[in-house]
Design a protein around this motif. Structure first.
Motif, PDB file in Angstrom:
ATOM      1  N   PHE A 127       1.493   0.386   3.815  1.00  0.00           N
ATOM      2  CA  PHE A 127       2.404  -1.074   4.676  1.00  0.00           C
ATOM      3  C   PHE A 127       2.669  -2.067   3.793  1.00  0.00           C
ATOM      4  O   PHE A 127       2.485  -1.483   2.173  1.00  0.00           O
ATOM      5  N   PRO A 128       3.727  -3.105   3.811  1.00  0.00           N
ATOM      6  CA  PRO A 128       4.261  -3.513   4.808  1.00  0.00           C
ATOM      7  C   PRO A 128       5.360  -2.563   4.925  1.00  0.00           C
ATOM      8  O   PRO A 128       6.180  -2.427   3.727  1.00  0.00           O
ATOM      9  N   SER A 161      -4.015  -6.314   6.161  1.00  0.00           N
ATOM     10  CA  SER A 161      -4.235  -7.344   7.354  1.00  0.00           C
ATOM     11  C   SER A 161      -5.628  -8.771   6.638  1.00  0.00           C
ATOM     12  O   SER A 161      -5.847  -8.389   5.839  1.00  0.00           O
ATOM     13  N   CYS A 194       0.723  -1.222  -0.028  1.00  0.00           N
ATOM     14  CA  CYS A 194      -0.530   0.247   0.095  1.00  0.00           C
ATOM     15  C   CYS A 194       0.988   1.324   0.272  1.00  0.00           C
ATOM     16  O   CYS A 194       1.552   1.393   0.964  1.00  0.00           O
ATOM     17  N   ARG A 253      -8.942 -10.169   6.142  1.00  0.00           N
ATOM     18  CA  ARG A 253      -9.988  -9.941   7.283  1.00  0.00           C
ATOM     19  C   ARG A 253     -10.857 -11.529   7.280  1.00  0.00           C
ATOM     20  O   ARG A 253     -11.238 -12.188   8.365  1.00  0.00           O
ATOM     21  N   ASN A 267       2.438 -10.268   5.135  1.00  0.00           N
ATOM     22  CA  ASN A 267       1.350  -9.655   6.223  1.00  0.00           C
ATOM     23  C   ASN A 267       0.331 -10.941   6.576  1.00  0.00           C
ATOM     24  O   ASN A 267      -0.487 -11.072   6.978  1.00  0.00           O
ATOM     25  N   ASP A 278      -7.739  -6.214   4.880  1.00  0.00           N
ATOM     26  CA  ASP A 278      -8.373  -4.637   5.665  1.00  0.00           C
ATOM     27  C   ASP A 278      -7.006  -3.723   4.519  1.00  0.00           C
ATOM     28  O   ASP A 278      -5.980  -3.680   4.533  1.00  0.00           O
ATOM     29  N   SER A 279      -7.942  -3.030   4.167  1.00  0.00           N
ATOM     30  CA  SER A 279      -7.224  -1.755   3.425  1.00  0.00           C
ATOM     31  C   SER A 279      -6.644  -0.605   3.965  1.00  0.00           C
ATOM     32  O   SER A 279      -5.798   0.135   3.883  1.00  0.00           O
ATOM     33  N   GLU A 280      -6.520  -0.611   5.553  1.00  0.00           N
ATOM     34  CA  GLU A 280      -5.854   0.141   6.358  1.00  0.00           C
ATOM     35  C   GLU A 280      -4.291  -0.297   6.520  1.00  0.00           C
ATOM     36  O   GLU A 280      -3.966   0.233   6.877  1.00  0.00           O
ATOM     37  N   LYS A 281      -4.321  -1.716   7.277  1.00  0.00           N
ATOM     38  CA  LYS A 281      -3.584  -2.262   7.583  1.00  0.00           C
ATOM     39  C   LYS A 281      -2.813  -3.499   6.545  1.00  0.00           C
ATOM     40  O   LYS A 281      -1.248  -4.017   7.079  1.00  0.00           O
TER      41      LYS A 281
END
Length: 316
Positions: free
Chosen positions: A58-59, A108, A48, A110, A65, A103-106
């Motif tokens: 990230f990462p 990770s 991202c 989902r 991930n 997860d678009s924020e982290k």
């Protein structure tokens, strides 16, 4: 692993996005969602970046991930899921008929759907209301609920589905046997129509103004009425077998509606109403790797790393 931002008005490189990127998998185009750009690394990780600056979010360099064993197998797409308070997620097909929701924020994992042995998902999926639609290569068309639980599955003949499209209420699938099928969605997915065309495996589908444009492996393209499957036109004069990318451009005051196809190292422009070839242009590369339209400009990427920018209605 290099990602560039190109000025649509000039064709000049605006930014070089994060020179520390690992090797990227360019089978899958980057996904732009809001102010973030997502790309898939060759080892399966989701990367991202800030779209404006190119800064990695990230990462961290070399970090994992935690879902790399999934083996991303299809282009990703962004989806806002009401089940998770309309949070944004990045969703992609994975090996073994799996689907991963990231997860678009982290970045990770989902959730992960596992069909337990179904063939890999290789075509881009899509969001249709509260349903997520996919097709397994040579297998079924299936839908998942927003939480990753299975919903409906459709057995498809003719070697299975190779690509998907939707107008928001109907699902269209190009088949390996050369025809196209349509279903009406709702509480239950119901058959709508099946085309009588059986030419060669369908490589790509694109909807535009009530028409469905189809590209096939045998250097042909044709158009159907999306509501009925009735043939509008056929074109069997493409210079090479087309790729998966079809782009539809609505009519403008100075040019008719058009369909663009990538055929080897040539970009082909067809009249969307008649199938007549308006123009074609050959590029100095072995093969074109991608194509996009934005703000009246056409961006074409060659497999040699060169990006070309030309006016959308360019006639060489």
């Amino acid at each position: 692993g290099q990602v560039y931002a190109i000025g649509s008005g000039t064709g000049k490189r605006d930014k070089y996005l994060d020179g520390s990127l690992e090797r990227l998998d360019f089978r899958f185009p980057p996904v732009l969602s809001g102010e973030r750009l997502y790309a898939l690394a060759a080892d399966g990780r989701l990367l991202c970046l800030e779209a404006d600056s190119g800064k990695r979010i990230f990462p961290a360099q070399g970090a994992r991930n935690g879902y790399e064993e999934a083996g991303i197998s299809s282009p990703a797409f962004a989806a806002s899921l009401s089940f998770f308070s309309n949070q944004q997620f990045i969703i992609a097909g994975a090996a073994g008929g799996r689907v991963v929701c990231l997860d678009s924020e982290k970045g990770s994992l989902r959730w992960q759907y596992d069909s337990k042995g179904e063939r890999p998902v290789t075509a881009a999926g899509m969001q249709l209301g509260k349903a997520l639609v996919f097709c397994a290569k040579g297998g079924k068309v299936f839908t998942l609920r927003e939480d990753g639980q299975p919903d409906q599955a459709i057995d498809v003949e003719e070697g299975g589905a190779s690509c998907l499209a939707s107008d928001g209420k109907d699902i269209f699938a190009g088949l390996e046997g050369g025809s196209v099928r349509a279903w009406r969605t709702g509480t239950k997915i119901e058959p709508l129509w099946k085309s009588q065309e059986k030419t060669a495996p369908v490589k790509g589908l694109k909807l535009g103004d009530g028409r469905l444009f189809i590209a096939c492996e045998n250097r042909s393209a044709y158009a159907l009425e999306a509501s009925s499957g009735k043939v509008i036109w056929r074109n069997a004069q493409l210079p090479e077998a087309p790729g998966e990318a079809l782009v539809y451009s609505p009519a403008r005051s100075d040019s008719p509606a058009a369909v663009y196809l990538v055929c080897g190292n040539e970009l082909v422009c067809l009249n969307a109403a008649s199938g007549e070839m308006l123009w074609k242009k050959r590029f100095e590369c072995r093969e074109l790797a991608g194509f996009a339209l934005a703000e009246g400009k056409a961006a074409v990427a060659g497999d040699d790393g060169t990006i070309y920018m030309l006016a959308e209605d360019h006639a060489p």
